[in-house]
Design an enzyme around this catalytic site. Sequence first.
Site, PDB file in Angstrom:
ATOM      1  N   MET A  72      51.705  17.579  22.734  1.00  0.00           N
ATOM      2  CA  MET A  72      52.008  16.792  21.528  1.00  0.00           C
ATOM      3  C   MET A  72      51.927  15.304  21.852  1.00  0.00           C
ATOM      4  SD  MET A  72      54.686  18.875  19.257  1.00  0.00           S
ATOM      5  CE  MET A  72      56.169  18.363  20.093  1.00  0.00           C
ATOM      6  N   GLY A  73      51.302  14.968  22.982  1.00  0.00           N
ATOM      7  CA  GLY A  73      51.138  13.557  23.324  1.00  0.00           C
ATOM      8  C   GLY A  73      52.396  12.954  23.914  1.00  0.00           C
ATOM      9  N   LEU A 121      52.341  11.342  26.643  1.00  0.00           N
ATOM     10  CA  LEU A 121      52.101  12.030  27.920  1.00  0.00           C
ATOM     11  C   LEU A 121      52.872  11.369  29.069  1.00  0.00           C
ATOM     12  CD1 LEU A 121      48.252  12.666  27.554  1.00  0.00           C
ATOM     13  CD2 LEU A 121      50.156  14.163  26.910  1.00  0.00           C
ATOM     14  N   HIS A 122      53.420  12.224  29.943  1.00  0.00           N
ATOM     15  CA  HIS A 122      54.162  11.761  31.120  1.00  0.00           C
ATOM     16  C   HIS A 122      53.655  12.555  32.326  1.00  0.00           C
ATOM     17  CE1 HIS A 122      56.338  15.482  30.521  1.00  0.00           C
ATOM     18  NE2 HIS A 122      56.736  15.078  29.315  1.00  0.00           N
ATOM     19  N   HIS A 153      52.968  16.299  31.998  1.00  0.00           N
ATOM     20  CA  HIS A 153      51.656  16.620  31.416  1.00  0.00           C
ATOM     21  C   HIS A 153      50.552  16.346  32.442  1.00  0.00           C
ATOM     22  CE1 HIS A 153      53.966  15.363  27.658  1.00  0.00           C
ATOM     23  NE2 HIS A 153      53.599  16.595  27.360  1.00  0.00           N
ATOM     24  N   GLN A 202      55.922  23.089  13.779  1.00  0.00           N
ATOM     25  CA  GLN A 202      56.931  23.537  14.725  1.00  0.00           C
ATOM     26  C   GLN A 202      58.196  22.679  14.681  1.00  0.00           C
ATOM     27  OE1 GLN A 202      54.090  22.974  18.093  1.00  0.00           O
ATOM     28  NE2 GLN A 202      55.896  22.242  19.201  1.00  0.00           N
ATOM     29  N   GLN A 219      56.478  25.387  32.664  1.00  0.00           N
ATOM     30  CA  GLN A 219      57.675  26.237  32.718  1.00  0.00           C
ATOM     31  C   GLN A 219      58.861  25.558  32.034  1.00  0.00           C
ATOM     32  OE1 GLN A 219      58.991  27.547  36.679  1.00  0.00           O
ATOM     33  NE2 GLN A 219      61.045  27.727  35.793  1.00  0.00           N
ATOM     34  N   ASP A 257      59.214  24.542  29.150  1.00  0.00           N
ATOM     35  CA  ASP A 257      59.469  25.206  27.868  1.00  0.00           C
ATOM     36  C   ASP A 257      59.271  26.711  28.090  1.00  0.00           C
ATOM     37  OD1 ASP A 257      59.623  22.756  25.924  1.00  0.00           O
ATOM     38  OD2 ASP A 257      57.938  22.376  27.250  1.00  0.00           O
ATOM     39  N   SER A 309      59.064  14.204  26.768  1.00  0.00           N
ATOM     40  CA  SER A 309      58.795  13.072  25.871  1.00  0.00           C
ATOM     41  C   SER A 309      60.082  12.651  25.167  1.00  0.00           C
ATOM     42  CB  SER A 309      57.740  13.464  24.836  1.00  0.00           C
ATOM     43  OG  SER A 309      56.625  14.035  25.477  1.00  0.00           O
TER      44      SER A 309
HETATM   45  P1  AMP Z   1      54.773  18.892  24.824  1.00  0.00           P
HETATM   46  O1  AMP Z   1      53.855  17.730  24.697  1.00  0.00           O
HETATM   47  O2  AMP Z   1      56.202  18.506  25.073  1.00  0.00           O
HETATM   48  O3  AMP Z   1      54.598  19.899  23.716  1.00  0.00           O
HETATM   49  O4  AMP Z   1      54.337  19.643  26.157  1.00  0.00           O
HETATM   50  C1  AMP Z   1      53.007  20.053  26.363  1.00  0.00           C
HETATM   51  C2  AMP Z   1      52.974  20.954  27.564  1.00  0.00           C
HETATM   52  O5  AMP Z   1      53.449  20.247  28.709  1.00  0.00           O
HETATM   53  C3  AMP Z   1      53.862  22.193  27.391  1.00  0.00           C
HETATM   54  O6  AMP Z   1      53.213  23.324  27.962  1.00  0.00           O
HETATM   55  C4  AMP Z   1      55.090  21.814  28.181  1.00  0.00           C
HETATM   56  O7  AMP Z   1      55.806  22.925  28.685  1.00  0.00           O
HETATM   57  C5  AMP Z   1      54.472  21.007  29.314  1.00  0.00           C
HETATM   58  N1  AMP Z   1      55.486  20.133  29.915  1.00  0.00           N
HETATM   59  C6  AMP Z   1      56.267  19.227  29.267  1.00  0.00           C
HETATM   60  N2  AMP Z   1      57.122  18.669  30.130  1.00  0.00           N
HETATM   61  C7  AMP Z   1      56.894  19.226  31.339  1.00  0.00           C
HETATM   62  C8  AMP Z   1      57.466  19.074  32.641  1.00  0.00           C
HETATM   63  N3  AMP Z   1      58.465  18.245  32.870  1.00  0.00           N
HETATM   64  N4  AMP Z   1      56.955  19.820  33.646  1.00  0.00           N
HETATM   65  C9  AMP Z   1      55.944  20.685  33.437  1.00  0.00           C
HETATM   66  N5  AMP Z   1      55.363  20.881  32.232  1.00  0.00           N
HETATM   67  C10 AMP Z   1      55.834  20.161  31.206  1.00  0.00           C
END
Ligand code: AMP
Length: 283
Positions: A30-31, A33-34, A37, A61, A148, A150, A186
């Site tokens: 969902m952007g 990005l850190h 990601h 969602q 992992q 999520d 994020s």
């Molecule tokens: P999001 O942008 O938060 O929807 O996350 C996108 C993907 O990045 C999802 O598969 C998350 O589980 C993964 N993700 C987010 N934060 C982390 C993290 N700290 N470590 C590993 N994967 C992550």
Amino acid sequence: MRILRSTRRLSDWSQALHREGVIIGLVPTMGALHDGHRVLIRTARASCDAVAVSVFVNPRQFGPGEDLSRYSRPFRSDAALCRQEGVDVLFAPPPEAMYPPLFQTSISVHRLSQRWEGEHRADHFAGVATVVTKLLSLTRPHKTFFGQKDYQQAIVVGQLIEDINLGVKLVIHPTVREQDGLAMSSRNAYLTPAQRRTAPILYQALLAGKEGVDAGIRSGSRIRTIMLKQASAQPTVTVDYLTVCHAKTLEPLSRVRGKAVLLGAIRIGRVRLIDNVMVKARQ
Ligand code: AMP
């Protein structure tokens, strides 16, 4: 790197690569990005010929009153990170490209979606399953990469892939953490400095539960009590759940046998944080 905004462009790109036998990896995000990601993208880059990253804040969602409108959308820095990591395609559609006016389909992974996050966020996983199905149909990747962090989402996506035979390999990467243990997210950006200092309590509570299992405790309720006690040491924290469950079915366990997962969600002010830790009970 190509930035694609239309679903048609993405499927054309994928079709051309399929004709050439290229191995495609997809990292849905969902952007905002850190480094969490970033490691997913690097893992994809290391094992695929072509990598697509999607950046889409999926309205389906988010529940009413959740953070859809204030969710951070720093597109330029997201694109810069993707470019730096050698991403081939950044798919960033506007909502109407994913959900045109006549859109009316919802995909639901029923039982797995009802528990834990599902109890606190009605329809959340139907939104996730629907958008993931669309992204996988458009990109037709050989592998897709999830975190992992999520955990329930990753299990729901795994079941979805199996149930409707999507034929893509799901790679689940371990959670990337800040130095003090807080899982990168994020949403951490919403925390005030004082809340940020409190936030590692979630991981500490999960680790206390894991120490209990490692020390031979097998009773699910005792492990839950240990985690709750740890989290309750911080009066500003509200626990949504701290639980020990079966690693695949996510059913709560009365006794821990073999592999299990400790799942937790807390609220600090208006910020909701989730995390998890795997455990293994030796015989
Ligand atoms: P999001 O942008 O938060 O929807 O996350 C996108 C993907 O990045 C999802 O598969 C998350 O589980 C993964 N993700 C987010 N934060 C982390 C993290 N700290 N470590 C590993 N994967 C992550």
